[in-house]
Scaffold this motif. Structure first.
Motif, PDB file in Angstrom:
ATOM      1  N   LEU A 200      -9.988  35.091  13.787  1.00  0.00           N
ATOM      2  CA  LEU A 200     -10.723  34.786  12.557  1.00  0.00           C
ATOM      3  C   LEU A 200     -11.799  35.822  12.252  1.00  0.00           C
ATOM      4  N   ASN A 201     -12.259  36.578  13.260  1.00  0.00           N
ATOM      5  CA  ASN A 201     -13.285  37.603  13.026  1.00  0.00           C
ATOM      6  C   ASN A 201     -12.763  38.728  12.151  1.00  0.00           C
ATOM      7  N   GLU A 202     -11.460  39.043  12.241  1.00  0.00           N
ATOM      8  CA  GLU A 202     -10.878  40.126  11.436  1.00  0.00           C
ATOM      9  C   GLU A 202     -10.138  39.614  10.204  1.00  0.00           C
ATOM     10  N   ALA A 203     -10.055  38.299  10.033  1.00  0.00           N
ATOM     11  CA  ALA A 203      -9.270  37.726   8.924  1.00  0.00           C
ATOM     12  C   ALA A 203      -9.915  38.050   7.579  1.00  0.00           C
ATOM     13  N   LYS A 204      -9.071  38.372   6.588  1.00  0.00           N
ATOM     14  CA  LYS A 204      -9.541  38.667   5.222  1.00  0.00           C
ATOM     15  C   LYS A 204      -9.155  37.558   4.245  1.00  0.00           C
ATOM     16  N   VAL A 205      -7.911  37.050   4.371  1.00  0.00           N
ATOM     17  CA  VAL A 205      -7.404  36.024   3.451  1.00  0.00           C
ATOM     18  C   VAL A 205      -6.807  34.882   4.274  1.00  0.00           C
ATOM     19  N   LEU A 206      -7.105  33.636   3.857  1.00  0.00           N
ATOM     20  CA  LEU A 206      -6.581  32.450   4.534  1.00  0.00           C
ATOM     21  C   LEU A 206      -5.821  31.581   3.545  1.00  0.00           C
ATOM     22  N   LYS A 207      -4.806  30.878   4.033  1.00  0.00           N
ATOM     23  CA  LYS A 207      -4.168  29.818   3.259  1.00  0.00           C
ATOM     24  C   LYS A 207      -4.748  28.503   3.767  1.00  0.00           C
ATOM     25  N   VAL A 208      -5.308  27.723   2.862  1.00  0.00           N
ATOM     26  CA  VAL A 208      -6.005  26.490   3.212  1.00  0.00           C
ATOM     27  C   VAL A 208      -5.216  25.302   2.688  1.00  0.00           C
ATOM     28  N   SER A 209      -4.870  24.354   3.554  1.00  0.00           N
ATOM     29  CA  SER A 209      -4.087  23.170   3.171  1.00  0.00           C
ATOM     30  C   SER A 209      -4.904  21.905   3.390  1.00  0.00           C
ATOM     31  N   PHE A 210      -5.119  21.157   2.317  1.00  0.00           N
ATOM     32  CA  PHE A 210      -5.830  19.882   2.352  1.00  0.00           C
ATOM     33  C   PHE A 210      -5.110  18.907   1.439  1.00  0.00           C
ATOM     34  N   ASN A 211      -5.404  17.619   1.597  1.00  0.00           N
ATOM     35  CA  ASN A 211      -4.974  16.621   0.621  1.00  0.00           C
ATOM     36  C   ASN A 211      -6.007  16.573  -0.493  1.00  0.00           C
ATOM     37  N   THR A 212      -5.525  16.511  -1.737  1.00  0.00           N
ATOM     38  CA  THR A 212      -6.444  16.433  -2.867  1.00  0.00           C
ATOM     39  C   THR A 212      -7.144  15.079  -2.882  1.00  0.00           C
ATOM     40  N   LYS A 213      -8.201  14.974  -3.665  1.00  0.00           N
ATOM     41  CA  LYS A 213      -8.911  13.706  -3.793  1.00  0.00           C
ATOM     42  C   LYS A 213      -7.987  12.664  -4.400  1.00  0.00           C
ATOM     43  N   GLY A 214      -7.930  11.465  -3.811  1.00  0.00           N
ATOM     44  CA  GLY A 214      -7.111  10.392  -4.353  1.00  0.00           C
ATOM     45  C   GLY A 214      -7.831   9.720  -5.515  1.00  0.00           C
ATOM     46  N   ARG A 215      -7.134   9.525  -6.616  1.00  0.00           N
ATOM     47  CA  ARG A 215      -7.746   8.925  -7.801  1.00  0.00           C
ATOM     48  C   ARG A 215      -7.133   7.581  -8.174  1.00  0.00           C
ATOM     49  N   GLY A 216      -6.259   7.076  -7.323  1.00  0.00           N
ATOM     50  CA  GLY A 216      -5.685   5.756  -7.571  1.00  0.00           C
ATOM     51  C   GLY A 216      -4.682   5.749  -8.712  1.00  0.00           C
ATOM     52  N   PHE A 217      -4.508   4.581  -9.344  1.00  0.00           N
ATOM     53  CA  PHE A 217      -3.563   4.424 -10.456  1.00  0.00           C
ATOM     54  C   PHE A 217      -4.236   4.907 -11.733  1.00  0.00           C
ATOM     55  N   GLN A 218      -3.659   5.938 -12.366  1.00  0.00           N
ATOM     56  CA  GLN A 218      -4.250   6.519 -13.571  1.00  0.00           C
ATOM     57  C   GLN A 218      -3.239   6.516 -14.721  1.00  0.00           C
ATOM     58  N   GLY A 219      -3.766   6.540 -15.923  1.00  0.00           N
ATOM     59  CA  GLY A 219      -2.928   6.593 -17.113  1.00  0.00           C
ATOM     60  C   GLY A 219      -2.431   7.992 -17.394  1.00  0.00           C
ATOM     61  N   VAL A 220      -1.618   8.116 -18.461  1.00  0.00           N
ATOM     62  CA  VAL A 220      -0.974   9.403 -18.749  1.00  0.00           C
ATOM     63  C   VAL A 220      -1.964  10.456 -19.243  1.00  0.00           C
ATOM     64  N   ILE A 221      -3.066  10.060 -19.854  1.00  0.00           N
ATOM     65  CA  ILE A 221      -4.008  11.047 -20.380  1.00  0.00           C
ATOM     66  C   ILE A 221      -4.690  11.778 -19.235  1.00  0.00           C
ATOM     67  N   LYS A 222      -5.160  11.052 -18.222  1.00  0.00           N
ATOM     68  CA  LYS A 222      -5.811  11.694 -17.080  1.00  0.00           C
ATOM     69  C   LYS A 222      -4.782  12.333 -16.142  1.00  0.00           C
ATOM     70  N   ARG A 223      -3.658  11.672 -15.940  1.00  0.00           N
ATOM     71  CA  ARG A 223      -2.684  12.141 -14.952  1.00  0.00           C
ATOM     72  C   ARG A 223      -1.892  13.342 -15.436  1.00  0.00           C
ATOM     73  N   HIS A 224      -1.449  13.335 -16.714  1.00  0.00           N
ATOM     74  CA  HIS A 224      -0.587  14.401 -17.206  1.00  0.00           C
ATOM     75  C   HIS A 224      -1.174  15.184 -18.375  1.00  0.00           C
ATOM     76  N   GLY A 225      -2.362  14.795 -18.845  1.00  0.00           N
ATOM     77  CA  GLY A 225      -2.977  15.543 -19.938  1.00  0.00           C
ATOM     78  C   GLY A 225      -2.411  15.219 -21.313  1.00  0.00           C
ATOM     79  N   PHE A 226      -1.851  14.026 -21.508  1.00  0.00           N
ATOM     80  CA  PHE A 226      -1.387  13.626 -22.845  1.00  0.00           C
ATOM     81  C   PHE A 226      -2.594  13.576 -23.777  1.00  0.00           C
ATOM     82  N   SER A 227      -2.349  13.741 -25.088  1.00  0.00           N
ATOM     83  CA  SER A 227      -3.477  13.811 -26.019  1.00  0.00           C
ATOM     84  C   SER A 227      -3.890  12.457 -26.567  1.00  0.00           C
TER      85      SER A 227
END
Length: 192
Positions: A88-115
């Protein structure tokens, strides 16, 4: 080389102009068994989970009770012992893997960007998805239709530049943001 990390949070550098950075804490880990292609079974401390299966693994590899989680990682070690963090002392670029924040059950406007529809009185069409089916043929809803549902809590991988690495405290400073909430567990992999 891969490492288990915990997201501390975000900050910024003191330079002008300042750069937004994310702070990650490297978890202390022990390599239990090294297999082919530098793939190894690694034990690390997380939560207070304890059962007979974990106790059996701890006895097999001679681990203390705090090391109660196991993962398979690509490591720099050639034999069992503490996880080698020198790459890690010589590392320049890393690939970082995490789970995104859970937002529960959402409608189409928030989930898919419907207008959505007009907000004025009498429209009766505000935040709903609208028509979902076809006419008489095929007489069903097509697979893959964007609808309301569970949003977030999905594994996401991003590339980040390394700003600095404090090997004494195990703090990794990356440029930009990474997915997940503060305190989330994830992995980092050295790209170059």
């Amino acid at each position: 080389m891969e490492y288990i990390v915990e997201k501390i949070g975000m900050s910024r550098t003191i330079s002008n102009p300042s750069t937004p950075v994310t702070l990650l804490r490297l978890l202390p880990a022990k390599v239990c068994e090294v297999g082919e292609n530098s793939r190894a079974i690694v034990a690390y401390a997380h939560t207070k989970t304890n059962n007979k299966a974990i106790k059996g693994q701890q006895k097999k590899y001679g681990l203390s009770s705090e090391f109660n989680q196991f993962a398979t990682l690509s490591v720099a070690n050639s034999e069992a012992g503490d996880l080698d963090t020198t790459p890690l002392n010589e590392a320049k670029v890393l690939k970082v893997s995490f789970n995104t924040k859970g937002r529960g059950f959402q409608g189409v406007i928030k989930r898919h960007g419907f207008s959505g529809g007009p907000a004025s009185h009498g429209s009766r069409f505000h935040r709903r998805p609208g028509s979902i089916g076809n006419c008489e043929w095929p007489g069903r809803v097509q697979p893959g239709r964007k609808m309301a549902g569970h949003y977030g809590n999905e594994k996401t991988t991003v590339k980040n530049e390394v700003v600095s690495f404090d090997s004494a405290n195990g703090i990794l400073v990356l440029k930009g943001s990474v997915p997940g909430f503060n305190g989330a567990m994830g992995r980092v992999r050295i790209v170059k």
